[in-house]
Design a protein around this motif. Structure first.
Motif, PDB file in Angstrom:
ATOM      1  N   LEU A  62      43.203  28.113   3.829  1.00  0.00           N
ATOM      2  CA  LEU A  62      42.516  28.372   5.099  1.00  0.00           C
ATOM      3  C   LEU A  62      41.953  29.793   5.152  1.00  0.00           C
ATOM      4  N   THR A  63      42.643  30.727   4.531  1.00  0.00           N
ATOM      5  CA  THR A  63      42.134  32.102   4.446  1.00  0.00           C
ATOM      6  C   THR A  63      40.859  32.143   3.607  1.00  0.00           C
ATOM      7  N   MET A  64      40.853  31.396   2.515  1.00  0.00           N
ATOM      8  CA  MET A  64      39.647  31.315   1.688  1.00  0.00           C
ATOM      9  C   MET A  64      38.512  30.664   2.457  1.00  0.00           C
ATOM     10  N   SER A  99      54.546  13.620  -6.818  1.00  0.00           N
ATOM     11  CA  SER A  99      54.554  13.911  -8.252  1.00  0.00           C
ATOM     12  C   SER A  99      55.353  15.156  -8.612  1.00  0.00           C
ATOM     13  N   SER A 100      56.145  15.698  -7.674  1.00  0.00           N
ATOM     14  CA  SER A 100      56.851  16.948  -7.922  1.00  0.00           C
ATOM     15  C   SER A 100      58.336  16.829  -7.623  1.00  0.00           C
ATOM     16  N   GLN A 101      59.064  17.828  -8.108  1.00  0.00           N
ATOM     17  CA  GLN A 101      60.481  17.952  -7.767  1.00  0.00           C
ATOM     18  C   GLN A 101      60.595  18.449  -6.334  1.00  0.00           C
ATOM     19  N   ARG A 102      61.789  18.433  -5.794  1.00  0.00           N
ATOM     20  CA  ARG A 102      61.997  18.910  -4.431  1.00  0.00           C
ATOM     21  C   ARG A 102      62.126  20.438  -4.361  1.00  0.00           C
ATOM     22  N   GLN A 103      62.728  21.067  -5.370  1.00  0.00           N
ATOM     23  CA  GLN A 103      62.967  22.512  -5.360  1.00  0.00           C
ATOM     24  C   GLN A 103      62.476  23.132  -6.659  1.00  0.00           C
ATOM     25  N   TYR A 104      61.993  24.390  -6.550  1.00  0.00           N
ATOM     26  CA  TYR A 104      61.516  25.126  -7.721  1.00  0.00           C
ATOM     27  C   TYR A 104      62.037  26.549  -7.691  1.00  0.00           C
ATOM     28  N   LYS A 105      62.361  27.048  -8.872  1.00  0.00           N
ATOM     29  CA  LYS A 105      62.818  28.434  -9.022  1.00  0.00           C
ATOM     30  C   LYS A 105      61.899  29.215  -9.968  1.00  0.00           C
ATOM     31  N   ASP A 106      61.127  28.509 -10.781  1.00  0.00           N
ATOM     32  CA  ASP A 106      60.266  29.118 -11.788  1.00  0.00           C
ATOM     33  C   ASP A 106      58.911  29.502 -11.176  1.00  0.00           C
ATOM     34  N   LYS A 107      58.563  30.787 -11.278  1.00  0.00           N
ATOM     35  CA  LYS A 107      57.311  31.278 -10.694  1.00  0.00           C
ATOM     36  C   LYS A 107      56.083  30.620 -11.311  1.00  0.00           C
ATOM     37  N   THR A 108      56.119  30.343 -12.599  1.00  0.00           N
ATOM     38  CA  THR A 108      54.978  29.734 -13.268  1.00  0.00           C
ATOM     39  C   THR A 108      54.707  28.341 -12.720  1.00  0.00           C
ATOM     40  N   LYS A 109      55.752  27.556 -12.555  1.00  0.00           N
ATOM     41  CA  LYS A 109      55.580  26.205 -12.015  1.00  0.00           C
ATOM     42  C   LYS A 109      55.109  26.253 -10.560  1.00  0.00           C
ATOM     43  N   VAL A 110      55.640  27.189  -9.799  1.00  0.00           N
ATOM     44  CA  VAL A 110      55.229  27.336  -8.397  1.00  0.00           C
ATOM     45  C   VAL A 110      53.755  27.715  -8.327  1.00  0.00           C
ATOM     46  N   THR A 111      53.332  28.626  -9.182  1.00  0.00           N
ATOM     47  CA  THR A 111      51.932  29.042  -9.214  1.00  0.00           C
ATOM     48  C   THR A 111      51.029  27.864  -9.569  1.00  0.00           C
ATOM     49  N   LEU A 112      51.420  27.066 -10.547  1.00  0.00           N
ATOM     50  CA  LEU A 112      50.624  25.897 -10.932  1.00  0.00           C
ATOM     51  C   LEU A 112      50.524  24.886  -9.789  1.00  0.00           C
ATOM     52  N   LEU A 113      51.618  24.693  -9.074  1.00  0.00           N
ATOM     53  CA  LEU A 113      51.591  23.749  -7.948  1.00  0.00           C
ATOM     54  C   LEU A 113      50.715  24.255  -6.813  1.00  0.00           C
ATOM     55  N   THR A 114      50.778  25.546  -6.528  1.00  0.00           N
ATOM     56  CA  THR A 114      49.927  26.090  -5.460  1.00  0.00           C
ATOM     57  C   THR A 114      48.460  25.989  -5.862  1.00  0.00           C
ATOM     58  N   GLU A 115      48.166  26.277  -7.118  1.00  0.00           N
ATOM     59  CA  GLU A 115      46.792  26.164  -7.605  1.00  0.00           C
ATOM     60  C   GLU A 115      46.314  24.713  -7.535  1.00  0.00           C
ATOM     61  N   ARG A 116      47.181  23.785  -7.885  1.00  0.00           N
ATOM     62  CA  ARG A 116      46.803  22.371  -7.833  1.00  0.00           C
ATOM     63  C   ARG A 116      46.474  21.951  -6.405  1.00  0.00           C
ATOM     64  N   PHE A 117      47.297  22.371  -5.447  1.00  0.00           N
ATOM     65  CA  PHE A 117      47.033  22.016  -4.055  1.00  0.00           C
ATOM     66  C   PHE A 117      45.744  22.671  -3.553  1.00  0.00           C
ATOM     67  N   ILE A 118      45.572  23.957  -3.851  1.00  0.00           N
ATOM     68  CA  ILE A 118      44.377  24.675  -3.395  1.00  0.00           C
ATOM     69  C   ILE A 118      43.115  24.054  -4.002  1.00  0.00           C
ATOM     70  N   ASN A 119      43.157  23.717  -5.286  1.00  0.00           N
ATOM     71  CA  ASN A 119      42.003  23.067  -5.921  1.00  0.00           C
ATOM     72  C   ASN A 119      41.720  21.704  -5.311  1.00  0.00           C
ATOM     73  N   CYS A 120      42.759  21.003  -4.936  1.00  0.00           N
ATOM     74  CA  CYS A 120      42.579  19.668  -4.349  1.00  0.00           C
ATOM     75  C   CYS A 120      41.898  19.761  -2.983  1.00  0.00           C
ATOM     76  N   VAL A 121      42.270  20.727  -2.174  1.00  0.00           N
ATOM     77  CA  VAL A 121      41.700  20.820  -0.827  1.00  0.00           C
ATOM     78  C   VAL A 121      40.410  21.617  -0.794  1.00  0.00           C
ATOM     79  N   SER A 122      40.072  22.298  -1.866  1.00  0.00           N
ATOM     80  CA  SER A 122      38.863  23.146  -1.889  1.00  0.00           C
ATOM     81  C   SER A 122      37.626  22.338  -2.218  1.00  0.00           C
TER      82      SER A 122
END
Length: 122
Positions: A62-64, A99-122
């Protein structure tokens, strides 16, 4: 004079005790994710849920959308970006949740998931 010194020392000790208790309580309190940066702040001390990732990524998307200059470079308007976001956010979120786990601790996986969501809605 002794009473004043005892009073001052007592006030200092009580202040220190209350400050230590407040700090301990704030460390135990789990961070709430409201913004994109909150995801990574919380990730430093605990895991983040897929729902929290979606909340943070939604705020970022939404900021973008609200950045007029950025949208003009892409050939869009703020309104068209917001409209597209509203149409796709539920579909993108449900896909990510399925398609995802419920909890994440790894920054790389979290970054990939956020990018996937942002790309999907963009």
């Amino acid at each position: 004079m002794k009473k004043i010194i005892v009073l001052v020392v007592s006030v200092i000790l009580v202040g220190y005790y209350l400050n230590a208790k407040a700090s301990q309580r704030s460390l135990n309190k789990e961070a709430e994710v409201k913004t994109f940066s909150d995801i990574y702040y919380k990730l430093e001390t605990s895991s983040v849920s897929i729902d929290e990732i979606i909340i943070g990524a939604t705020e970022f998307a939404l900021t973008m959308c609200a950045d007029r200059a950025y949208q003009e470079v892409l050939g869009n308007s703020v309104q068209s970006c917001n409209d597209h976001f509203q149409m796709t956010k539920d579909t993108c979120a449900s896909y990510l949740i399925r398609s995802s786990q419920r909890q994440y601790k790894d920054k790389t996986k979290v970054t990939l998931l956020t990018e996937r969501f942002i790309n999907c809605v963009s």
